[in-house]
Design an enzyme around this catalytic site. Structure first.
Site, PDB file in Angstrom:
ATOM      1  CB  VAL A 114      88.526   9.631  45.864  1.00 18.07           C
ATOM      2  CG1 VAL A 114      87.064   9.665  45.153  1.00 18.07           C
ATOM      3  CG2 VAL A 114      88.201   8.775  47.196  1.00 18.07           C
ATOM      4  CB  CYS A 115      90.007   9.746  40.081  1.00 18.33           C
ATOM      5  SG  CYS A 115      90.251  10.731  38.721  1.00 18.33           S
ATOM      6  CG  LEU A 116      84.138  13.255  42.761  1.00 19.61           C
ATOM      7  CD1 LEU A 116      83.382  12.556  41.491  1.00 19.61           C
ATOM      8  CD2 LEU A 116      83.608  13.245  43.821  1.00 19.61           C
TER       9      LEU A 116
END
EC number: 2.3.2.34
Length: 188
Positions: A114-116
């Site tokens: 996840v790219c957060l």
């Protein structure tokens, strides 16, 4: 005076008992317990405790499952599961967040990474579990094509929202794009 001494002894005994209940819990586990106690989940999110932070067994890190069911946007009617794995240095470091379903999303790759930003460079010990869940919800309301892990999804979103919406609908029901089969995440 006698009553005061009795109250003082009673309070001391209570303190001894409460401190002996969880003497082996790390600061990370205590913080996670506090985060869980103060959590205010929206109706679109479900949380399951897989490995409790109450466990004094440090060989098993605390794990949570978060299920996000967006009620608007591209991923409306979807049910997306995430594992949150908390290490013993939380909140100094963020938990490891992995999407358990293969979905077509600019900020989630095919392996579930996840790219957060709040899970990477913008992480701060002041952030908590509530912040992480809010960030995950936001990913489905406002996918970010400018910082992608899935470049194909980001490119399609930039080229046209209508085409992206069609691709999301197809893949949410278990369809394929570019020879990649996605998981069916449509809520029953």
């Amino acid at each position: 005076m006698l009553k005061l001494r009795q109250l003082q002894k009673k309070k001391q005994k209570e303190n001894e008992n409460s401190s002996s209940i969880q003497p082996n819990l790390s600061a990370a586990r205590i913080r996670l317990k506090r985060d869980l106690d103060s959590l205010d989940l929206p109706p679109t999110v479900t949380l399951n405790v897989i490995t409790s932070p109450d466990s004094a067994d440090r060989s098993q890190s605390p794990k949570l499952e978060v299920i996000v069911r967006p009620d608007e946007g591209y991923y409306n009617y979807g049910s997306i599961n995430f594992n949150l794995d908390f290490n013993e240095v939380y909140p100094i470091e963020p938990p490891k967040v992995v999407c358990l379903k293969k979905i077509f999303h600019p900020n989630i790759d095919l392996k579930g990474n996840v790219c957060l930003n709040i899970l990477r460079e913008d992480w701060s010990p002041a952030l908590d579990l509530q912040s992480i869940i809010t960030g995950l919800l936001f990913l489905f309301l406002e996918p970010n094509p400018n910082d992608p892990l899935n470049k194909d999804a980001a490119k399609l979103l930039c080229e046209g929202e209508k085409e992206f919406a069609e691709a999301v609908r197809l893949t949410m029901s278990g369809g394929s794009i570019e020879h990649v089969k996605y998981d069916n995440i449509v809520s029953p």
